[in-house]
Write a protein that holds these residues in place. Sequence first.
Motif, PDB file in Angstrom:
ATOM      1  N   TYR A 176      99.385  52.239 -42.299  1.00 10.90           N
ATOM      2  CA  TYR A 176      99.935  50.879 -42.309  1.00 10.90           C
ATOM      3  C   TYR A 176     100.853  50.687 -43.508  1.00 10.90           C
ATOM      4  N   VAL A 177     102.014  50.085 -43.260  1.00  6.78           N
ATOM      5  CA  VAL A 177     102.960  49.743 -44.322  1.00  6.78           C
ATOM      6  C   VAL A 177     103.317  48.271 -44.185  1.00  6.78           C
ATOM      7  N   ILE A 178     103.679  47.663 -45.308  1.00  9.55           N
ATOM      8  CA  ILE A 178     104.113  46.256 -45.308  1.00  9.55           C
ATOM      9  C   ILE A 178     105.625  46.241 -45.479  1.00  9.55           C
ATOM     10  N   GLU A 179     106.288  45.575 -44.579  1.00  2.75           N
ATOM     11  CA  GLU A 179     107.746  45.435 -44.618  1.00  2.75           C
ATOM     12  C   GLU A 179     108.078  43.969 -44.862  1.00  2.75           C
ATOM     13  N   ASN A 180     109.176  43.722 -45.553  1.00  2.00           N
ATOM     14  CA  ASN A 180     109.668  42.380 -45.795  1.00  2.00           C
ATOM     15  C   ASN A 180     111.154  42.404 -45.477  1.00  2.00           C
ATOM     16  N   LYS A 181     111.527  41.891 -44.305  1.00  2.00           N
ATOM     17  CA  LYS A 181     112.907  42.024 -43.830  1.00  2.00           C
ATOM     18  C   LYS A 181     113.507  40.666 -43.486  1.00  2.00           C
ATOM     19  N   VAL A 182     114.838  40.620 -43.573  1.00  2.00           N
ATOM     20  CA  VAL A 182     115.600  39.454 -43.140  1.00  2.00           C
ATOM     21  C   VAL A 182     116.306  39.847 -41.852  1.00  2.00           C
ATOM     22  N   PHE A 183     116.134  39.032 -40.827  1.00  2.00           N
ATOM     23  CA  PHE A 183     116.733  39.302 -39.517  1.00  2.00           C
ATOM     24  C   PHE A 183     117.890  38.332 -39.302  1.00  2.00           C
ATOM     25  N   TYR A 184     119.036  38.892 -38.935  1.00  2.00           N
ATOM     26  CA  TYR A 184     120.240  38.095 -38.666  1.00  2.00           C
ATOM     27  C   TYR A 184     120.473  38.064 -37.165  1.00  2.00           C
ATOM     28  N   MET A 185     120.690  36.856 -36.629  1.00  2.00           N
ATOM     29  CA  MET A 185     120.892  36.671 -35.191  1.00  2.00           C
ATOM     30  C   MET A 185     122.189  35.929 -34.934  1.00  2.00           C
ATOM     31  N   ASP A 186     122.777  36.190 -33.786  1.00  2.00           N
ATOM     32  CA  ASP A 186     123.988  35.457 -33.404  1.00  2.00           C
ATOM     33  C   ASP A 186     123.596  34.083 -32.855  1.00  2.00           C
ATOM     34  N   GLU A 187     124.573  33.333 -32.373  1.00  2.00           N
ATOM     35  CA  GLU A 187     124.330  31.972 -31.901  1.00  2.00           C
ATOM     36  C   GLU A 187     123.451  31.930 -30.652  1.00  2.00           C
ATOM     37  N   ASP A 188     123.411  33.043 -29.916  1.00  2.00           N
ATOM     38  CA  ASP A 188     122.592  33.104 -28.709  1.00  2.00           C
ATOM     39  C   ASP A 188     121.168  33.567 -28.994  1.00  2.00           C
ATOM     40  N   GLY A 189     120.895  33.955 -30.237  1.00  4.49           N
ATOM     41  CA  GLY A 189     119.558  34.384 -30.594  1.00  4.49           C
ATOM     42  C   GLY A 189     119.344  35.885 -30.521  1.00  4.49           C
ATOM     43  N   GLY A 239     125.472  32.096 -36.992  1.00  3.40           N
ATOM     44  CA  GLY A 239     124.223  32.367 -36.291  1.00  3.40           C
ATOM     45  C   GLY A 239     123.041  31.901 -37.110  1.00  3.40           C
ATOM     46  N   PHE A 240     122.003  32.708 -37.102  1.00  2.00           N
ATOM     47  CA  PHE A 240     120.756  32.333 -37.758  1.00  2.00           C
ATOM     48  C   PHE A 240     120.192  33.507 -38.534  1.00  2.00           C
ATOM     49  N   MET A 241     119.345  33.175 -39.489  1.00  2.00           N
ATOM     50  CA  MET A 241     118.622  34.204 -40.225  1.00  2.00           C
ATOM     51  C   MET A 241     117.207  33.726 -40.500  1.00  2.00           C
ATOM     52  N   VAL A 242     116.287  34.687 -40.541  1.00  2.00           N
ATOM     53  CA  VAL A 242     114.893  34.380 -40.827  1.00  2.00           C
ATOM     54  C   VAL A 242     114.270  35.601 -41.502  1.00  2.00           C
ATOM     55  N   ARG A 243     113.374  35.345 -42.448  1.00  2.00           N
ATOM     56  CA  ARG A 243     112.682  36.438 -43.131  1.00  2.00           C
ATOM     57  C   ARG A 243     111.279  36.553 -42.552  1.00  2.00           C
ATOM     58  N   CYS A 244     110.848  37.802 -42.386  1.00  2.00           N
ATOM     59  CA  CYS A 244     109.498  38.056 -41.891  1.00  2.00           C
ATOM     60  C   CYS A 244     108.853  39.148 -42.733  1.00  2.00           C
ATOM     61  N   LYS A 245     107.682  38.848 -43.244  1.00  6.24           N
ATOM     62  CA  LYS A 245     106.884  39.841 -43.950  1.00  6.24           C
ATOM     63  C   LYS A 245     105.778  40.230 -42.974  1.00  6.24           C
ATOM     64  N   TYR A 246     105.695  41.521 -42.657  1.00  4.64           N
ATOM     65  CA  TYR A 246     104.738  41.963 -41.661  1.00  4.64           C
ATOM     66  C   TYR A 246     104.142  43.313 -42.029  1.00  4.64           C
ATOM     67  N   ARG A 247     103.097  43.674 -41.308  1.00  2.20           N
ATOM     68  CA  ARG A 247     102.434  44.951 -41.512  1.00  2.20           C
ATOM     69  C   ARG A 247     102.411  45.652 -40.161  1.00  2.20           C
ATOM     70  N   ALA A 248     102.672  46.971 -40.180  1.00  2.00           N
ATOM     71  CA  ALA A 248     102.670  47.765 -38.952  1.00  2.00           C
ATOM     72  C   ALA A 248     102.451  49.232 -39.306  1.00  2.00           C
ATOM     73  N   ALA A 278     118.849  43.926 -39.215  1.00  2.00           N
ATOM     74  CA  ALA A 278     117.804  43.527 -40.162  1.00  2.00           C
ATOM     75  C   ALA A 278     118.037  44.273 -41.463  1.00  2.00           C
ATOM     76  N   SER A 279     117.778  43.583 -42.563  1.00  2.60           N
ATOM     77  CA  SER A 279     117.931  44.235 -43.861  1.00  2.60           C
ATOM     78  C   SER A 279     116.678  43.965 -44.698  1.00  2.60           C
ATOM     79  N   ASP A 280     116.418  44.855 -45.663  1.00  2.00           N
ATOM     80  CA  ASP A 280     115.271  44.679 -46.544  1.00  2.00           C
ATOM     81  C   ASP A 280     115.496  43.448 -47.423  1.00  2.00           C
TER      82      ASP A 280
END
Length: 176
Positions: free
Chosen positions: A155-168, A139-148, A173-175
């Motif tokens: 407000y907190v800042i998170e930095n996570k890696v998102f893992y997706m299958d072949e269909d998206g 599949g795919f992976m992408v890292r996103c640093k965001y605030r919410a 998600a992991s830290d």
Amino acid sequence: MALIQCAECKKEVSDQAESCPHCGFPIKKKQEEKTEPKSDSAIQAKPKTKGIGCFQGGCLLIVIIFVIMLLAAAFSHEDSKSGSSSSTSSTQREKVYNSSWDGSVRQVEEYLDKTLKDPDSFKAIEWSTVQKTNGNTKGFMVRCKYRAKNSFGGYVIENKVFYMDEDGNVLYASDY
């Protein structure tokens, strides 16, 4: 200063007066009306043309060219998406990709919209490029640093890696 005759009461009045001191008839306006046709006759010798001026026509041309370029770009983008490719990796890349506008990944934003306490407070800080995974789960992976906002409204800042299958679909998600 010359004396003229008032058109209303026929008494002598200064040509500099705005109105007749005897009857109040406006004199300046009458004189301007008399002199305007003479000055307009010289101007009227040149024919007046109506239509789009050079500047307005140029702007219109620029807008038309811009619209044509946008349409051409949209159709060429659709053609490149719909073009058949023999390799399966190019079809998979079309499902998960970074936006050319801000680098975001649509599937991750949709996932965060469903899972965050306050989805409207989401503000992406940084996106990594989408990478293909070849381990146990393809599949795919992408890292996103965001605030919410968290549950307490801070407000907190998170930095996570998102893992997706072949269909998206986001699997987990992991830290980072």
